[in-house]
Design a protein around this motif. Structure first.
Motif, short mmCIF file in Angstrom:
data_model
loop_
_atom_site.label_atom_id
_atom_site.label_comp_id
_atom_site.label_asym_id
_atom_site.label_seq_id
_atom_site.Cartn_x
_atom_site.Cartn_y
_atom_site.Cartn_z
N TYR A 142 37.91 25.63 39.39
CA TYR A 142 38.00 27.07 39.68
C TYR A 142 38.98 27.74 38.72
CZ TYR A 142 42.16 25.47 42.24
OH TYR A 142 43.36 24.89 42.57
N LEU A 143 38.71 29.04 38.48
CA LEU A 143 39.51 29.79 37.53
C LEU A 143 39.57 31.26 37.97
CD1 LEU A 143 40.95 29.79 34.70
CD2 LEU A 143 38.72 30.49 33.76
N PRO A 144 40.75 31.80 38.28
CA PRO A 144 40.85 33.22 38.65
C PRO A 144 40.62 34.10 37.42
CG PRO A 144 43.03 32.24 38.54
CD PRO A 144 42.06 31.12 38.35
N LEU A 145 39.89 35.20 37.60
CA LEU A 145 39.53 36.08 36.50
C LEU A 145 40.16 37.47 36.61
CD1 LEU A 145 35.70 35.30 36.31
CD2 LEU A 145 37.57 34.15 35.11
N ALA A 146 40.35 37.95 37.82
CA ALA A 146 40.90 39.29 38.01
C ALA A 146 41.39 39.43 39.46
CB ALA A 146 39.85 40.36 37.72
N GLN A 147 42.30 40.38 39.67
CA GLN A 147 42.83 40.66 41.01
C GLN A 147 42.81 42.16 41.26
OE1 GLN A 147 44.85 38.54 38.92
NE2 GLN A 147 43.83 36.75 39.83
N VAL A 148 42.87 42.51 42.54
CA VAL A 148 42.97 43.92 42.91
C VAL A 148 43.67 44.02 44.25
CG1 VAL A 148 40.77 44.05 44.19
CG2 VAL A 148 41.68 46.10 43.09
N GLU A 149 44.43 45.10 44.41
CA GLU A 149 45.03 45.42 45.71
C GLU A 149 44.46 46.75 46.17
OE1 GLU A 149 49.33 46.87 46.72
OE2 GLU A 149 49.30 44.66 46.95
N LEU A 150 43.89 46.75 47.37
CA LEU A 150 43.30 47.96 47.94
C LEU A 150 44.25 48.54 48.98
CD1 LEU A 150 39.61 46.75 48.46
CD2 LEU A 150 40.60 47.90 46.48
N PRO A 151 44.50 49.85 48.94
CA PRO A 151 45.43 50.47 49.89
C PRO A 151 44.78 50.69 51.26
CG PRO A 151 44.51 52.13 48.44
CD PRO A 151 43.96 50.81 47.95
N ILE A 152 44.28 49.61 51.82
CA ILE A 152 43.60 49.66 53.12
C ILE A 152 44.29 48.65 54.04
CG2 ILE A 152 41.41 49.39 54.33
CD1 ILE A 152 40.00 49.87 51.65
N TYR A 157 49.16 43.89 57.64
CA TYR A 157 49.49 44.16 56.24
C TYR A 157 49.04 45.57 55.86
CZ TYR A 157 50.05 39.11 56.21
OH TYR A 157 50.45 37.82 56.50
N PRO A 158 49.85 46.29 55.04
CA PRO A 158 49.50 47.66 54.66
C PRO A 158 48.43 47.75 53.58
CG PRO A 158 51.56 47.01 53.62
CD PRO A 158 51.18 45.88 54.53
N ALA A 159 48.13 46.65 52.93
CA ALA A 159 47.14 46.64 51.86
C ALA A 159 46.41 45.30 51.85
CB ALA A 159 47.80 46.89 50.51
N ALA A 160 45.29 45.26 51.13
CA ALA A 160 44.48 44.04 51.07
C ALA A 160 44.34 43.59 49.62
CB ALA A 160 43.10 44.30 51.67
N ARG A 161 44.48 42.30 49.38
CA ARG A 161 44.41 41.74 48.03
C ARG A 161 43.22 40.80 47.90
NH1 ARG A 161 50.75 40.12 46.71
NH2 ARG A 161 51.52 42.26 46.40
N TYR A 162 42.59 40.87 46.71
CA TYR A 162 41.41 40.04 46.46
C TYR A 162 41.41 39.54 45.01
CZ TYR A 162 40.04 42.31 50.74
OH TYR A 162 40.04 42.77 52.03
N SER A 163 40.71 38.43 44.81
CA SER A 163 40.58 37.86 43.47
C SER A 163 39.11 37.64 43.15
CB SER A 163 41.32 36.51 43.38
OG SER A 163 42.70 36.66 43.56
N LEU A 164 38.79 37.83 41.87
CA LEU A 164 37.49 37.46 41.33
C LEU A 164 37.66 36.09 40.69
CD1 LEU A 164 34.55 38.21 40.49
CD2 LEU A 164 35.54 39.25 38.44
N VAL A 165 36.80 35.14 41.06
CA VAL A 165 36.99 33.75 40.68
C VAL A 165 35.71 33.17 40.08
CG1 VAL A 165 37.69 31.46 41.51
CG2 VAL A 165 38.63 33.51 42.59
N ALA A 166 35.87 32.37 39.02
CA ALA A 166 34.77 31.57 38.48
C ALA A 166 34.87 30.17 39.08
CB ALA A 166 34.84 31.51 36.96
#
Length: 267
Positions: A142-152, A157-166
């Protein structure tokens, strides 16, 4: 971020063909479509195998499978002999399989997960199987490609975090990628069996995304007849609206390079 109204997927009457010659054919399997008929889903009427057979006007022979909610490259043979050759390649781990997934949280670095999995059994289909069978070897790169934090806000938790993974599985256990990512505590978004319902709901309500975010992006194999290398790729078109919303790369070459990096670990 506004709540989007979910739109039902249209009825699939014709599949997108990614590669075809006189010996084999590969299609871009839609998320939510079964590969073939199953008594476990007696009320389902749409199947990749039957749709492709009608589309081509000839019999097709499955050589591997994708889970119902997974989209992407799905390969069929056009004869029983070619099906045998392709199935042997797959069983001997001679294929490179590249996947993309969106997972919960920030996956900070890549690696290889060597974590054996107990065979998942169905109460009906596997009622005569041995429930005490030892866990089988299961390996995923596995290899992480990108991340994002959404203000939701999610839970406390006040925000949500996600990663795009290969991802690239070296073995082919049932639900291997979904179970391995859950083991890493980064479950795949949209996974109703091994995932996180709160984050699945966030993607449904805020990002108009109600399906499993796991795509079989690429399949590399040796042609069973003339021995040439085949690289078959699924399009990003179904994921592009989501990639745009999250500010993640849309260039196909970005993902080819990422998957090539993963395959180097398997040589």
């Amino acid at each position: 971020m506004p709540v989007s109204k979910l739109i039902e997927a249209p009825e699939i009457t014709e599949l997108t063909i990614l590669y075809q010659d006189e010996w084999l054919v590969a299609v871009d399997k839609p998320a939510g479509m079964l590969v073939h008929r199953s008594f476990l889903d007696k009320h389902e009427t749409r199947f990749v195998m039957q749709t492709l057979r009608d589309q081509l006007g000839q019999h097709v022979f499955p050589v591997h499978r994708l889970d119902r909610p997974t989209s992407g490259v799905l390969l069929f043979a056009l004869s029983s002999e070619v099906a045998r050759l392709l199935s042997e390649q797959n069983a001997n781990q001679h294929w490179h399989k590249g996947y993309l997934a969106v997972v919960r949280g920030y996956l900070q670095q890549g690696g290889t997960l060597d974590y054996p999995l107990k065979e998942q059994q169905d109460n009906i289909a596997d009622k005569f199987s041995d429930p005490n069978k030892e866990a089988q070897a299961a390996i995923t790169d596995y290899l992480p490609l990108a991340q994002v934090e959404l203000p939701i806000p999610v839970s406390r938790y006040p925000a949500a975090r996600y990663s795009l993974v290969a991802l690239s599985p070296r073995t082919g256990r049932k639900h291997q990628l979904r179970r391995h990512l859950a083991h890493l505590r980064h479950p795949i978004v949209g996974d109703t069996s091994h995932g996180d319902g709160k984050h699945n709901r966030l993607f449904r309500e805020h990002l108009n995304c109600a399906h499993l975010l796991l795509m079989a992006k690429q399949l590399i194999l040796t042609h069973p007849i003339h021995g040439t290398k085949l690289c078959i790729e699924a399009s990003l078109v179904s994921w592009r609206p989501l990639l745009q919303q999250l500010g993640w790369p849309e260039d196909e070459s970005f993902y080819r390079q990422a998957l090539a990096t993963l395959y180097k670990e398997q040589v």
